[in-house]
Write an enzyme that holds these catalytic residues in place. Structure first.
Site, mmCIF file in Angstrom:
data_model
loop_
_atom_site.group_PDB
_atom_site.id
_atom_site.type_symbol
_atom_site.label_atom_id
_atom_site.label_comp_id
_atom_site.label_asym_id
_atom_site.label_seq_id
_atom_site.Cartn_x
_atom_site.Cartn_y
_atom_site.Cartn_z
ATOM 1 C CE1 TYR A 145 -4.174 1.832 0.646
ATOM 2 C CE2 TYR A 145 -2.807 3.134 2.129
ATOM 3 C CZ TYR A 145 -3.982 2.966 1.428
ATOM 4 O OH TYR A 145 -4.965 3.922 1.490
ATOM 5 C CE LYS B 293 -3.753 4.747 -1.695
ATOM 6 N NZ LYS B 293 -4.812 5.250 -2.589
#
Length: 272
Positions: free
Chosen positions: A171, A175
């Site tokens: 993640y 991001k």
């Protein structure tokens, strides 16, 4: 329609519920017509929170229409460029040949230490959270350039796009990647009057935030908790509307001098 975005057309991905629905409704309230995309179904086997459903997307349609705006909503997976491109083209044609605002919001979240993740878990999240943003922008930008109206692209990153989080290496990588893509796009699209910025939320009260695996990970690895603080203990979690306030700002002419920036809406979490 009146409002900050009267007469404009906005594309929102991940629009069936949560932040995406909130963004679609708020942009509609400001006068924009909406092109809404969501998978409206299971997205990844590693997810441990309930997926969006077709009824969720239909509720978004109802709420946008209640604001007096038009909406074209379709089920599509941001891992499928052809599907996303077809929906964008359909929406642009339906709403007069223009596209002014893009909110690349679709994303998933799941947990695990990086060396314990399967390759499928790693790749599926990267494909949705990073490659999906690229596909969305790739499908949208030619229409924005052709219309000649400039515009605003808003990518939804995360606190994890500024400081990496344990238990979420995939993640965090995705991001952070969104930030790099956003900055490059801002440079490349500046000559067309198209601004590109990222928003970085912390915890937001959506179904994703109710993932029970979050507590499991922090209980099993208490040393990770230090990475999950904020400086507003009285506001442990944002409301989707808090993020939509930032979306409206970046979508509108209020931010006409802002591009290539990372806007944190994070209760100070990136500072601790």
């Amino acid at each position: 329609m009146t409002g900050l975005l009267a007469g404009r057309v906005a594309l929102v991905t991940g629009a069936a519920r949560g932040q995406g629905r909130s963004h679609a409704v708020r942009l509609a309230r400001e006068g924009a017509d909406i092109i809404a995309i969501d998978i409206a179904g299971p997205a990844a086997a590693a997810n441990t929170y309930p997926p969006a459903a077709p009824d969720d997307l239909r509720e978004t349609v109802r709420l946008v229409e209640a604001e007096g705006a038009r909406i074209l909503a379709r089920s599509a997976d941001v891992r499928d460029y052809e599907a996303v491109s077809a929906v964008v083209a359909e929406g642009v044609a339906a709403f007069g040949g223009r596209l002014d605002v893009v909110v690349a919001n679709a994303g998933i979240c799941n947990w695990g230490r990086f060396w314990e993740m399967s390759e499928e878990q790693w790749l599926s999240l990267i494909d949705i959270n990073l490659n999906g943003v690229w596909r969305t922008m790739k499908a949208a930008v030619p229409h924005m350039i052709a219309a000649g109206n400039g515009g605003s692209i808003i990518t939804i990153s995360s606190v994890a796009g500024i400081k990496s989080l344990p238990g979420q290496a995939h993640y965090s990588a995705a991001k952070h990647g969104v930030v790099g893509l956003t900055k490059s796009a801002a440079i490349e699209l500046g000559e067309y009057g198209i601004r590109v910025n990222s928003i970085h939320p912390w915890g937001v009260a959506t179904p994703m935030a109710e993932d029970p695996t979050t507590a499991t990970m922090l209980t099993e690895h208490p040393a990770y908790a230090v990475s999950f603080g904020s400086v507003l203990p009285g506001l442990p979690m944002a409301d989707p509307n808090d993020i939509s306030d930032a979306v409206v700002y970046l979508a509108s002419d209020l931010s006409r001098a802002v591009t290539g920036t990372q806007l944190t809406v994070d209760m100070g979490a990136t500072k601790v």
